[in-house]
Design a protein around this motif. Structure first.
Motif, PDB file in Angstrom:
ATOM      1  N   PHE A  81       0.851  -1.182   0.000  1.00  0.00           N
ATOM      2  CA  PHE A  81       0.000   0.000   0.000  1.00  0.00           C
ATOM      3  C   PHE A  81       0.893   1.241   0.000  1.00  0.00           C
ATOM      4  O   PHE A  81       1.939   1.255   0.652  1.00  0.00           O
ATOM      5  N   GLN A  82       0.466   2.293  -0.704  1.00  0.00           N
ATOM      6  CA  GLN A  82       1.210   3.548  -0.741  1.00  0.00           C
ATOM      7  C   GLN A  82       0.242   4.678  -1.073  1.00  0.00           C
ATOM      8  O   GLN A  82      -0.752   4.472  -1.772  1.00  0.00           O
ATOM      9  N   GLY A  84      -0.775   7.965  -3.128  1.00  0.00           N
ATOM     10  CA  GLY A  84      -0.498   8.607  -4.409  1.00  0.00           C
ATOM     11  C   GLY A  84      -1.211   9.946  -4.468  1.00  0.00           C
ATOM     12  O   GLY A  84      -2.212  10.153  -3.774  1.00  0.00           O
ATOM     13  N   SER A  86      -2.559  13.443  -7.013  1.00  0.00           N
ATOM     14  CA  SER A  86      -2.797  14.139  -8.272  1.00  0.00           C
ATOM     15  C   SER A  86      -2.686  15.621  -7.961  1.00  0.00           C
ATOM     16  O   SER A  86      -3.070  16.061  -6.876  1.00  0.00           O
ATOM     17  N   SER A 104      -5.828  12.812  -3.369  1.00  0.00           N
ATOM     18  CA  SER A 104      -4.920  11.788  -2.857  1.00  0.00           C
ATOM     19  C   SER A 104      -5.676  10.467  -2.868  1.00  0.00           C
ATOM     20  O   SER A 104      -6.903  10.441  -2.804  1.00  0.00           O
ATOM     21  N   ARG A 105      -4.917   9.403  -2.984  1.00  0.00           N
ATOM     22  CA  ARG A 105      -5.546   8.086  -3.034  1.00  0.00           C
ATOM     23  C   ARG A 105      -4.588   7.058  -2.446  1.00  0.00           C
ATOM     24  O   ARG A 105      -3.399   7.317  -2.332  1.00  0.00           O
ATOM     25  N   ILE A 106      -5.128   5.913  -2.108  1.00  0.00           N
ATOM     26  CA  ILE A 106      -4.302   4.825  -1.626  1.00  0.00           C
ATOM     27  C   ILE A 106      -4.087   3.869  -2.796  1.00  0.00           C
ATOM     28  O   ILE A 106      -5.043   3.363  -3.391  1.00  0.00           O
ATOM     29  N   LEU A 107      -2.826   3.658  -3.132  1.00  0.00           N
ATOM     30  CA  LEU A 107      -2.463   2.740  -4.202  1.00  0.00           C
ATOM     31  C   LEU A 107      -2.178   1.369  -3.603  1.00  0.00           C
ATOM     32  O   LEU A 107      -1.507   1.269  -2.577  1.00  0.00           O
ATOM     33  N   PHE A 108      -2.686   0.338  -4.220  1.00  0.00           N
ATOM     34  CA  PHE A 108      -2.382  -1.029  -3.800  1.00  0.00           C
ATOM     35  C   PHE A 108      -1.742  -1.747  -4.969  1.00  0.00           C
ATOM     36  O   PHE A 108      -2.280  -1.769  -6.074  1.00  0.00           O
ATOM     37  N   ARG A 109      -0.585  -2.309  -4.719  1.00  0.00           N
ATOM     38  CA  ARG A 109       0.115  -3.108  -5.726  1.00  0.00           C
ATOM     39  C   ARG A 109       0.095  -4.545  -5.241  1.00  0.00           C
ATOM     40  O   ARG A 109       0.816  -4.897  -4.294  1.00  0.00           O
TER      41      ARG A 109
END
Length: 127
Positions: A81-82, A84, A86, A104-109
């Motif tokens: 999770f990180q 991100g 815009s 802002s958003r939470i990125l999940f890889r």
């Protein structure tokens, strides 16, 4: 605590002849891995069958605190999770500031097994 960001130059992909604009981009401030999260959770609760729910709540709380501090949260094979960002673009790096951030958003890889899940999915049209 705050998420750190830096100016990042980007070209307009629709018209590469236009000059670059600068955007705010989140930068990681360290990492938290599964072992570190497990150690933090161990100080907060015990892991027995009856405490499983408490452990999951504690994991959520620790993920939120780490993301709030601008860290990448690595959950082993599950994924990462990180935060991100815009932002609006400006002409120079010096003009980039927090007021330009629009989202802002939470990125999940996802980890390898979760990514593999996507290749094995089947689809059915709803009626």
């Amino acid at each position: 605590m705050a998420v750190k960001f830096q100016a990042q130059a980007k070209r307009n992909p629709q018209d590469i002849t236009l000059p670059e604009k600068y955007y705010a981009a989140a930068i990681a401030d360290g990492e938290v891995d599964l072992d570190m999260l497990a150690e933090q959770i161990a100080y907060e609760c015990t892991v027995t069958e009856s405490d499983c729910y408490a452990v999951l709540l504690s994991l959520e709380r620790n993920i939120i605190q780490s993301l709030d501090a601008g860290r990448i949260v690595r959950l082993g094979r599950l994924g990462n999770f990180q935060v991100g960002l815009s932002s609006e673009g400006v002409d120079t790096e010096e003009e980039v500031n927090a007021s330009l951030i629009t989202k802002s958003r939470i990125l999940f890889r996802p980890g390898k097994r979760l990514r593999q899940l996507l290749t094995n999915l089947s689809y059915k049209k709803a009626s």
